[in-house]
Design a protein around this motif. Sequence first.
Motif, PDB file in Angstrom:
ATOM      1  N   GLU A 268      42.834  67.180   0.028  1.00 33.37           N
ATOM      2  CA  GLU A 268      44.447  67.785  -0.065  1.00 33.37           C
ATOM      3  C   GLU A 268      45.280  66.615  -0.642  1.00 33.37           C
ATOM      4  O   GLU A 268      44.873  65.342  -0.431  1.00 33.37           O
ATOM      5  CB  GLU A 268      44.630  68.194   1.490  1.00 33.37           C
ATOM      6  CG  GLU A 268      46.017  68.644   1.956  1.00 33.37           C
ATOM      7  CD  GLU A 268      47.155  67.833   1.872  1.00 33.37           C
ATOM      8  OE1 GLU A 268      46.806  66.667   2.417  1.00 33.37           O
ATOM      9  OE2 GLU A 268      48.254  68.102   1.592  1.00 33.37           O
ATOM     10  N   ARG A 270      48.110  65.066  -0.106  1.00 37.40           N
ATOM     11  CA  ARG A 270      48.673  63.896   0.703  1.00 37.40           C
ATOM     12  C   ARG A 270      47.703  63.076   1.366  1.00 37.40           C
ATOM     13  O   ARG A 270      47.836  61.708   1.397  1.00 37.40           O
ATOM     14  CB  ARG A 270      49.791  64.272   1.735  1.00 37.40           C
ATOM     15  CG  ARG A 270      50.984  64.758   1.305  1.00 37.40           C
ATOM     16  CD  ARG A 270      52.087  65.069   2.588  1.00 37.40           C
ATOM     17  NE  ARG A 270      53.005  65.499   2.177  1.00 37.40           N
ATOM     18  CZ  ARG A 270      54.430  64.883   1.516  1.00 37.40           C
ATOM     19  NH1 ARG A 270      54.210  63.598   1.742  1.00 37.40           N
ATOM     20  NH2 ARG A 270      55.227  65.844   1.220  1.00 37.40           N
ATOM     21  N   LYS A 277      45.827  54.808  -1.335  1.00 40.03           N
ATOM     22  CA  LYS A 277      46.473  53.555  -1.325  1.00 40.03           C
ATOM     23  C   LYS A 277      45.819  52.721  -0.152  1.00 40.03           C
ATOM     24  O   LYS A 277      46.067  51.597  -0.004  1.00 40.03           O
ATOM     25  CB  LYS A 277      47.915  53.938  -0.363  1.00 40.03           C
ATOM     26  CG  LYS A 277      48.913  54.483  -1.097  1.00 40.03           C
ATOM     27  CD  LYS A 277      50.266  54.720  -0.688  1.00 40.03           C
ATOM     28  CE  LYS A 277      51.193  55.327  -1.522  1.00 40.03           C
ATOM     29  NZ  LYS A 277      52.431  55.859  -0.990  1.00 40.03           N
ATOM     30  N   ASN A 278      44.961  53.462   0.623  1.00 35.37           N
ATOM     31  CA  ASN A 278      44.206  52.710   1.438  1.00 35.37           C
ATOM     32  C   ASN A 278      42.825  51.990   0.898  1.00 35.37           C
ATOM     33  O   ASN A 278      41.937  51.312   1.383  1.00 35.37           O
ATOM     34  CB  ASN A 278      43.629  53.410   2.794  1.00 35.37           C
ATOM     35  CG  ASN A 278      44.939  53.438   3.742  1.00 35.37           C
ATOM     36  OD1 ASN A 278      45.692  52.595   3.720  1.00 35.37           O
ATOM     37  ND2 ASN A 278      44.988  54.458   4.412  1.00 35.37           N
ATOM     38  N   ASN A 309      48.654  50.154   0.245  1.00 35.42           N
ATOM     39  CA  ASN A 309      49.859  51.087  -0.148  1.00 35.42           C
ATOM     40  C   ASN A 309      50.643  50.717  -1.478  1.00 35.42           C
ATOM     41  O   ASN A 309      51.734  51.255  -1.755  1.00 35.42           O
ATOM     42  CB  ASN A 309      50.943  50.404   0.945  1.00 35.42           C
ATOM     43  CG  ASN A 309      50.658  51.081   2.303  1.00 35.42           C
ATOM     44  OD1 ASN A 309      50.226  52.410   2.475  1.00 35.42           O
ATOM     45  ND2 ASN A 309      50.873  50.593   3.401  1.00 35.42           N
TER      46      ASN A 309
ATOM     47  N   GLU B  40      58.794  56.935   0.486  1.00 33.44           N
ATOM     48  CA  GLU B  40      58.289  57.063  -0.826  1.00 33.44           C
ATOM     49  C   GLU B  40      58.938  58.193  -1.796  1.00 33.44           C
ATOM     50  O   GLU B  40      59.207  58.406  -2.676  1.00 33.44           O
ATOM     51  CB  GLU B  40      56.957  57.425  -0.590  1.00 33.44           C
ATOM     52  CG  GLU B  40      56.081  56.127  -0.151  1.00 33.44           C
ATOM     53  CD  GLU B  40      54.673  56.463   0.175  1.00 33.44           C
ATOM     54  OE1 GLU B  40      54.437  57.927  -0.069  1.00 33.44           O
ATOM     55  OE2 GLU B  40      53.972  55.823   0.677  1.00 33.44           O
ATOM     56  N   ARG B  48      60.826  48.111  -2.526  1.00 31.79           N
ATOM     57  CA  ARG B  48      60.034  47.527  -1.920  1.00 31.79           C
ATOM     58  C   ARG B  48      59.373  46.039  -2.461  1.00 31.79           C
ATOM     59  O   ARG B  48      59.122  45.288  -1.531  1.00 31.79           O
ATOM     60  CB  ARG B  48      58.685  48.595  -1.754  1.00 31.79           C
ATOM     61  CG  ARG B  48      57.675  48.098  -0.553  1.00 31.79           C
ATOM     62  CD  ARG B  48      56.631  49.004  -0.475  1.00 31.79           C
ATOM     63  NE  ARG B  48      55.594  48.673  -1.383  1.00 31.79           N
ATOM     64  CZ  ARG B  48      54.315  49.545  -1.320  1.00 31.79           C
ATOM     65  NH1 ARG B  48      54.170  50.549  -0.574  1.00 31.79           N
ATOM     66  NH2 ARG B  48      53.312  49.105  -1.959  1.00 31.79           N
ATOM     67  N   TYR B  90      52.063  48.166  11.849  1.00 29.82           N
ATOM     68  CA  TYR B  90      51.961  48.702  10.407  1.00 29.82           C
ATOM     69  C   TYR B  90      51.384  47.907   9.296  1.00 29.82           C
ATOM     70  O   TYR B  90      51.449  46.815   9.617  1.00 29.82           O
ATOM     71  CB  TYR B  90      53.750  48.807  10.036  1.00 29.82           C
ATOM     72  CG  TYR B  90      53.991  48.832   8.473  1.00 29.82           C
ATOM     73  CD1 TYR B  90      54.296  47.754   7.586  1.00 29.82           C
ATOM     74  CD2 TYR B  90      53.673  50.171   7.994  1.00 29.82           C
ATOM     75  CE1 TYR B  90      54.337  48.140   6.420  1.00 29.82           C
ATOM     76  CE2 TYR B  90      53.974  50.462   6.523  1.00 29.82           C
ATOM     77  CZ  TYR B  90      54.404  49.345   5.712  1.00 29.82           C
ATOM     78  OH  TYR B  90      54.460  49.557   4.447  1.00 29.82           O
ATOM     79  N   ILE B  93      46.636  51.532   8.912  1.00 30.14           N
ATOM     80  CA  ILE B  93      45.185  51.383   8.767  1.00 30.14           C
ATOM     81  C   ILE B  93      45.047  50.257   9.544  1.00 30.14           C
ATOM     82  O   ILE B  93      43.832  50.142  10.299  1.00 30.14           O
ATOM     83  CB  ILE B  93      44.832  51.169   7.193  1.00 30.14           C
ATOM     84  CG1 ILE B  93      43.482  51.102   7.082  1.00 30.14           C
ATOM     85  CG2 ILE B  93      45.093  49.733   6.767  1.00 30.14           C
ATOM     86  CD1 ILE B  93      42.999  51.085   5.454  1.00 30.14           C
ATOM     87  N   GLN B 142      38.719  47.198   8.090  1.00 27.23           N
ATOM     88  CA  GLN B 142      38.086  48.440   8.428  1.00 27.23           C
ATOM     89  C   GLN B 142      36.740  48.299   8.733  1.00 27.23           C
ATOM     90  O   GLN B 142      36.095  49.173   9.306  1.00 27.23           O
ATOM     91  CB  GLN B 142      37.977  49.197   7.002  1.00 27.23           C
ATOM     92  CG  GLN B 142      39.315  49.916   6.528  1.00 27.23           C
ATOM     93  CD  GLN B 142      39.208  50.468   5.175  1.00 27.23           C
ATOM     94  OE1 GLN B 142      38.783  51.597   5.005  1.00 27.23           O
ATOM     95  NE2 GLN B 142      39.896  49.902   4.094  1.00 27.23           N
ATOM     96  N   GLN B 425      53.828  69.690   4.232  1.00 30.26           N
ATOM     97  CA  GLN B 425      53.790  68.819   5.568  1.00 30.26           C
ATOM     98  C   GLN B 425      55.050  68.833   6.335  1.00 30.26           C
ATOM     99  O   GLN B 425      55.433  67.821   6.791  1.00 30.26           O
ATOM    100  CB  GLN B 425      53.171  67.453   5.292  1.00 30.26           C
ATOM    101  CG  GLN B 425      51.483  67.737   5.098  1.00 30.26           C
ATOM    102  CD  GLN B 425      50.789  66.449   5.256  1.00 30.26           C
ATOM    103  OE1 GLN B 425      51.291  65.134   5.410  1.00 30.26           O
ATOM    104  NE2 GLN B 425      49.467  66.302   5.018  1.00 30.26           N
TER     105      GLN B 425
END
Lengths: 392, 462
Positions: A268, A270, A277-278, A309, B40, B48, B90, B93, B142, B425
Amino acid sequence: DGYTLAHIRDKYEELKKDTTIQKFAQWVNDYSFNQDPQKLQGSAGYVLDDWVNGQYIKLRKKQNWWGNDIDVPWIKAEPEIINFQIISDNRTALIALKNSKIDIYGSIPVDDFLILMQDKNFGYKYNLHHVESTKLAYLGFNSRLPKFADKKTRQALARLINYKEIINVTQAGMVKQAVGIIPPIHLGYSDPNIMPYVFDPLRAKQLLLKAGWEFENGRWTKYENGEILTLHLNLQFTSGINDYESIALVIKEAFEKNGIPVNIQPTESRLLTQKLKNHQVEVFIRSMSMTLFSFDYRSLFHTSAAGLNGFNYTGFGNGHTDSLIIRTNRSTDPRERRSLIKEFQENFHQQATFLPLFFYTNNLAIHKRLSNLRLTPLFPGYDVTSMVSSVQ
Amino acid sequence: MFLYLIKRILLIIPTAFIIVVLAFFWGELSNSDQAMMDLEMDENMPYREIDPQRYQQAYHQLRVKYLLDFPPFYFSLKALSEPDTLNRIYPVIHRDFLRQMALEYGRWDNVSDYYLALVDLWKTTQMSASITQVSKVESMFQITQPGSIEKNINELATWQFPSFFSDQWQIQVTLLREKFELLYSQQTIWSSMVPIVKFNGPDNKFHRWMIQLLSGDLGISHRDREPVIQKILKALPITLGLTFTAMLLIFAIAIPLGVFLSGNSYPVTRNTLMNMLLGIDAIPLFLLSLLLIIFFAGNDFFNLFPAFGIGPNISASWWEIFSIRIYYLFLPLAALTLASIPFIARQLQITMEQVRKKDFITTARVKGMKERAIIWRHGFPNALFPMVTIMADFLPGTIGGVLVIEVIFSIHGMGKLMRDSVLSQDYPVILIIILLVALVKLIVNILADIAYYWIDPRVRFG
């Protein structure tokens, strides 16, 4: 009154609490600026006359417009009324076109465009145009991953892509393979000396071997930093876009024939953007509209944009390419700029993190009663304000 | 009956509340960061880069505006080791990473120290390291497995940098290692298995959202900042007009058709009609719509009707506007009607065939009543029960809109609004549409009960 941009810049924290500024900000951010014809005023030749959400937008020519007295091709307002009809289904739009309910239809899908080209009855009423656009389809490698970190690996993979097949399947062979990110229509800036990657599995194998990969038991592996890497791809793209799916299948076929498994993952939109971005995507297919008016690639290809990002999804860049980007932006000498841009394109091509596939075309049908056409590579492919109708 | 109705109406309140809660949590589960999406959408990328601090401030302001820093509900169920303030971290992630670490190792103070040491190292890397090295450090946000963390730290310690940077690097890597070793040696896994329920009071997102909802504020669309209520008020009349008209046509045609098919007369005609209905029923709605467009809106056959839209907005008498709308909506109505008639006619046919065999029908015949009167006065009311049920299912669809029709014919009704909102969304709009459909369903069920009682007064409600 009494507030200046310098105030906002220097006394931002103080002004944030100012109720007048707050009210002004609320007024500017109000949705009516998206909708109210009284507020949607610009300096071009038309005003918003009428619109229905999801149906149409009607623009009316200004009567005392300053551009009426200027004889410049791109500052025109010829039609009295411009009516943009919103038709969500492509089949319905084509029928409306064949019924002469609409004068101009841009972005006709390739297959339908080919059918219209064969239709003689249609040809009596409409002219068909095929204009190269600035929208680029490309394949990106996440060069942060150990398996794609080596330039030779990426160049090898670039030679396993059957570009001709991709263009035949998705664009019916009507476009050329792209060699860089600058649209070919941008004469003097796109570099004709860069040889595009071609489908060459033999050369690809040689490069993989040079990069330290070994082909054993039907797969490519490499020992690096105490780990065994396996060359396989998780290929992601936005779900629902048929072109991307076709490209993915062509890539999968060629790669798997050469011992590189490919796992196709339509995602999808988004969610894909978030993952990009990650830096959670390995290989991806996307498209991007390149601008003709600027060569500022900082937000796309500078290493400062390669963090979380940022928009540098592939992790492209190094000190040298960063320097080329900055110097290009600062340069005011056109010759120096051209030279810097060409050098950047060569580096870009060599790095092979971002593989241009082809530039889309705007496939247009324009009614024959409209003359003085100005076709442009910028979306939607035509300048409606310059068109003159032979029927008043 | 009256008491029963009162009871049913009152039951709407808790039922609607449960639906509201479920819809709200469905939106929460999407986990989308609306504040980030807003920034965005406004193409603030150069902003930014020019002033990251103000970009962060703008981000936090938007988070407050969208209540993203508030806990979702009146109470939170979490592990003992999870802190309360994670939703303020923020980027997202990092938030997910900290949650995993808290669950993995238990002691939040040690997790926090490790995280801060890693953030410092990350910032240092961004100043002087290559993209691959920055990515390597970023990837540690991660990684939660102790073996992998240790391996990565060992690798970081081997990196070489110019002397002016090398000392600082080694100090930070050493600090990171110490924090990790402390984290690992003092881990309290049991604390991540102890659930606690924390009461958040009225300071939660759901409470604020409900207050807004009850005061008539349905929220603002994330897509274009238009109030949700205005979006719905623009789309709803179109969908209601289309589907109510279709419903009238369907029942006006399907009912006599169903009754006719249940009889014994004109067998050839009945069989032909049955086969036609079966044929139409087999065609999917989207294909039916396209066929109607090709045959009746295309140049190749009968170019009688427009293929899209509902017609222009003009100032005219209601009759003229009505005529224009009917002209534009003829094909969508035809598609909707044709798609539904076979099912309803067939249902009625089956029910009427059973009713015709009943004793009271025989009695009526014996009494000498005309066949027509027997069927319509005595037979048909007894076959209405399933019709009421079908209608009760059909009506909520009028609010959700008929998506396929609206997309193919480019009609901006509720179905298309829902589709566009899902694709973009736009949760405030999606939530309200869900609530609207649920509310209509609840009310329609009550109306169906009233209809059952009116049709057959023998019906008793508990």
